[in-house]
Write a protein that holds these residues in place. Structure first.
Motif, PDB file in Angstrom:
ATOM      1  N   ALA A  55      -9.895   7.148  13.092  1.00 55.75           N
ATOM      2  CA  ALA A  55      -8.543   7.705  12.988  1.00 55.75           C
ATOM      3  C   ALA A  55      -7.645   6.787  12.156  1.00 55.75           C
ATOM      4  O   ALA A  55      -6.898   7.252  11.285  1.00 55.75           O
ATOM      5  CB  ALA A  55      -7.954   7.930  14.378  1.00 55.75           C
ATOM      6  N   LEU A  56      -7.713   5.482  12.407  1.00 52.78           N
ATOM      7  CA  LEU A  56      -6.895   4.535  11.647  1.00 52.78           C
ATOM      8  C   LEU A  56      -7.308   4.494  10.175  1.00 52.78           C
ATOM      9  O   LEU A  56      -6.453   4.381   9.293  1.00 52.78           O
ATOM     10  CB  LEU A  56      -6.978   3.139  12.254  1.00 52.78           C
ATOM     11  N   THR A  57      -8.600   4.590   9.908  1.00 54.42           N
ATOM     12  CA  THR A  57      -9.077   4.607   8.525  1.00 54.42           C
ATOM     13  C   THR A  57      -8.543   5.831   7.795  1.00 54.42           C
ATOM     14  O   THR A  57      -8.114   5.749   6.629  1.00 54.42           O
ATOM     15  CB  THR A  57     -10.611   4.564   8.484  1.00 54.42           C
ATOM     16  N   TYR A  58      -8.534   6.971   8.465  1.00 52.21           N
ATOM     17  CA  TYR A  58      -7.987   8.194   7.878  1.00 52.21           C
ATOM     18  C   TYR A  58      -6.495   8.022   7.584  1.00 52.21           C
ATOM     19  O   TYR A  58      -6.022   8.341   6.498  1.00 52.21           O
ATOM     20  CB  TYR A  58      -8.221   9.378   8.815  1.00 52.21           C
ATOM     21  N   ASN A  64      -2.182   4.993   1.921  1.00 47.94           N
ATOM     22  CA  ASN A  64      -2.416   4.319   0.641  1.00 47.94           C
ATOM     23  C   ASN A  64      -2.022   5.215  -0.527  1.00 47.94           C
ATOM     24  O   ASN A  64      -1.411   4.759  -1.493  1.00 47.94           O
ATOM     25  CB  ASN A  64      -3.881   3.911   0.495  1.00 47.94           C
ATOM     26  N   VAL A  65      -2.369   6.499  -0.431  1.00 52.71           N
ATOM     27  CA  VAL A  65      -2.044   7.446  -1.496  1.00 52.71           C
ATOM     28  C   VAL A  65      -0.529   7.622  -1.610  1.00 52.71           C
ATOM     29  O   VAL A  65       0.028   7.637  -2.708  1.00 52.71           O
ATOM     30  CB  VAL A  65      -2.731   8.811  -1.237  1.00 52.71           C
ATOM     31  N   ILE A  66       0.122   7.722  -0.480  1.00 54.38           N
ATOM     32  CA  ILE A  66       1.567   7.998  -0.470  1.00 54.38           C
ATOM     33  C   ILE A  66       2.396   6.752  -0.788  1.00 54.38           C
ATOM     34  O   ILE A  66       3.341   6.812  -1.570  1.00 54.38           O
ATOM     35  CB  ILE A  66       1.983   8.582   0.896  1.00 54.38           C
ATOM     36  N   LEU A  67       2.045   5.620  -0.191  1.00 56.71           N
ATOM     37  CA  LEU A  67       2.874   4.416  -0.277  1.00 56.71           C
ATOM     38  C   LEU A  67       2.333   3.320  -1.175  1.00 56.71           C
ATOM     39  O   LEU A  67       3.050   2.364  -1.474  1.00 56.71           O
ATOM     40  CB  LEU A  67       3.062   3.823   1.131  1.00 56.71           C
ATOM     41  N   GLY A  68       1.066   3.411  -1.520  1.00 59.91           N
ATOM     42  CA  GLY A  68       0.397   2.306  -2.203  1.00 59.91           C
ATOM     43  C   GLY A  68      -0.265   1.408  -1.178  1.00 59.91           C
ATOM     44  O   GLY A  68       0.157   1.350  -0.020  1.00 59.91           O
ATOM     45  N   ASP A  69      -1.305   0.724  -1.608  1.00 63.45           N
ATOM     46  CA  ASP A  69      -2.126  -0.069  -0.674  1.00 63.45           C
ATOM     47  C   ASP A  69      -1.334  -1.111   0.108  1.00 63.45           C
ATOM     48  O   ASP A  69      -1.461  -1.216   1.327  1.00 63.45           O
ATOM     49  CB  ASP A  69      -3.269  -0.759  -1.422  1.00 63.45           C
ATOM     50  N   GLU A  70      -0.523  -1.899  -0.585  1.00 61.73           N
ATOM     51  CA  GLU A  70       0.182  -3.010   0.071  1.00 61.73           C
ATOM     52  C   GLU A  70       1.201  -2.518   1.100  1.00 61.73           C
ATOM     53  O   GLU A  70       1.222  -2.995   2.234  1.00 61.73           O
ATOM     54  CB  GLU A  70       0.858  -3.894  -0.988  1.00 61.73           C
ATOM     55  N   LEU A  76       0.848  -0.144   8.640  1.00 64.88           N
ATOM     56  CA  LEU A  76      -0.173   0.158   9.652  1.00 64.88           C
ATOM     57  C   LEU A  76      -0.796  -1.082  10.297  1.00 64.88           C
ATOM     58  O   LEU A  76      -1.520  -0.957  11.281  1.00 64.88           O
ATOM     59  CB  LEU A  76      -1.276   1.029   9.045  1.00 64.88           C
ATOM     60  N   ARG A  77      -0.506  -2.265   9.788  1.00 68.61           N
ATOM     61  CA  ARG A  77      -1.119  -3.479  10.349  1.00 68.61           C
ATOM     62  C   ARG A  77      -0.927  -3.603  11.861  1.00 68.61           C
ATOM     63  O   ARG A  77      -1.882  -3.944  12.564  1.00 68.61           O
ATOM     64  CB  ARG A  77      -0.602  -4.729   9.631  1.00 68.61           C
ATOM     65  N   PRO A  78       0.258  -3.328  12.415  1.00 67.77           N
ATOM     66  CA  PRO A  78       0.384  -3.443  13.877  1.00 67.77           C
ATOM     67  C   PRO A  78      -0.587  -2.529  14.643  1.00 67.77           C
ATOM     68  O   PRO A  78      -1.080  -2.905  15.709  1.00 67.77           O
ATOM     69  CB  PRO A  78       1.843  -3.046  14.151  1.00 67.77           C
ATOM     70  N   LEU A  79      -0.860  -1.355  14.095  1.00 70.60           N
ATOM     71  CA  LEU A  79      -1.832  -0.467  14.740  1.00 70.60           C
ATOM     72  C   LEU A  79      -3.241  -1.044  14.651  1.00 70.60           C
ATOM     73  O   LEU A  79      -4.003  -0.996  15.622  1.00 70.60           O
ATOM     74  CB  LEU A  79      -1.790   0.928  14.108  1.00 70.60           C
ATOM     75  N   TRP A  80      -3.591  -1.586  13.484  1.00 74.73           N
ATOM     76  CA  TRP A  80      -4.894  -2.239  13.339  1.00 74.73           C
ATOM     77  C   TRP A  80      -5.005  -3.443  14.278  1.00 74.73           C
ATOM     78  O   TRP A  80      -6.065  -3.681  14.866  1.00 74.73           O
ATOM     79  CB  TRP A  80      -5.116  -2.680  11.883  1.00 74.73           C
ATOM     80  N   GLU A  81      -3.918  -4.201  14.425  1.00 75.91           N
ATOM     81  CA  GLU A  81      -3.939  -5.366  15.314  1.00 75.91           C
ATOM     82  C   GLU A  81      -4.187  -4.958  16.763  1.00 75.91           C
ATOM     83  O   GLU A  81      -4.977  -5.598  17.470  1.00 75.91           O
ATOM     84  CB  GLU A  81      -2.640  -6.157  15.198  1.00 75.91           C
ATOM     85  N   LYS A  82      -3.515  -3.911  17.220  1.00 80.07           N
ATOM     86  CA  LYS A  82      -3.697  -3.433  18.598  1.00 80.07           C
ATOM     87  C   LYS A  82      -5.123  -2.933  18.816  1.00 80.07           C
ATOM     88  O   LYS A  82      -5.772  -3.273  19.814  1.00 80.07           O
ATOM     89  CB  LYS A  82      -2.673  -2.332  18.911  1.00 80.07           C
TER      90      LYS A  82
END
Length: 131
Positions: A55-58, A64-70, A76-82
């Motif tokens: 789900a997070l990868t999706y 990434n498409v909408i905002l750019g990778d960085e 989304l980093r806080p979600l990946w951290e959790k």
């Protein structure tokens, strides 16, 4: 019923891998691919192979498409951290860690979230260095 504790325990069960161990990685796409292949061959999981990770990868791909990778990663980093914390806390048995041979960023999620958890848990850590 509800609240943070119930949600966290459900997420931990979803991302958990059982008693065989888990596979963690840090260092880019090649390292991620090698870790995922190892996990699949050994009936283990990386975070990205779990429901939460998929789900997070999706979400990451769309952002990434909408905002750019960085910008997407910062958002989304806080979600990946959790999710990474829950996944690392599910570790029992052996933890297989795939890292780039050239080194690891001290600000990576592995160094800031996952490693402190698995070290504190006292599980066996097996490192694989990838060129």
């Amino acid at each position: 019923i509800g609240g943070k504790a119930v949600t966290s325990s459900i997420v931990a069960k979803i991302v958990g891998s059982g008693s065989k161990g888990i596979v963690l990685w840090s260092g880019g796409k090649e390292v991620a691919t090698r870790a995922a292949n190892f996990a699949k061959q050994n009936n283990l999981k990386t975070l990205e192979l779990t429901f939460t990770g998929r789900a997070l990868t999706y979400l990451q791909s769309a952002a990434n498409v909408i905002l750019g990778d960085e910008r997407a990663y910062r958002l989304l980093r806080p979600l990946w951290e959790k999710a990474s914390a829950n996944f690392a806390n599910s570790a029992t048995g052996k933890v297989h860690v795939f890292l780039k041979v050239s080194g690891i960023s001290e600000t990576s999620i592995f160094m800031t979230v996952e490693y402190p958890i698995i070290k504190q848990k006292g599980v066996e850590i097996i490192y694989y260095l990838i060129k």
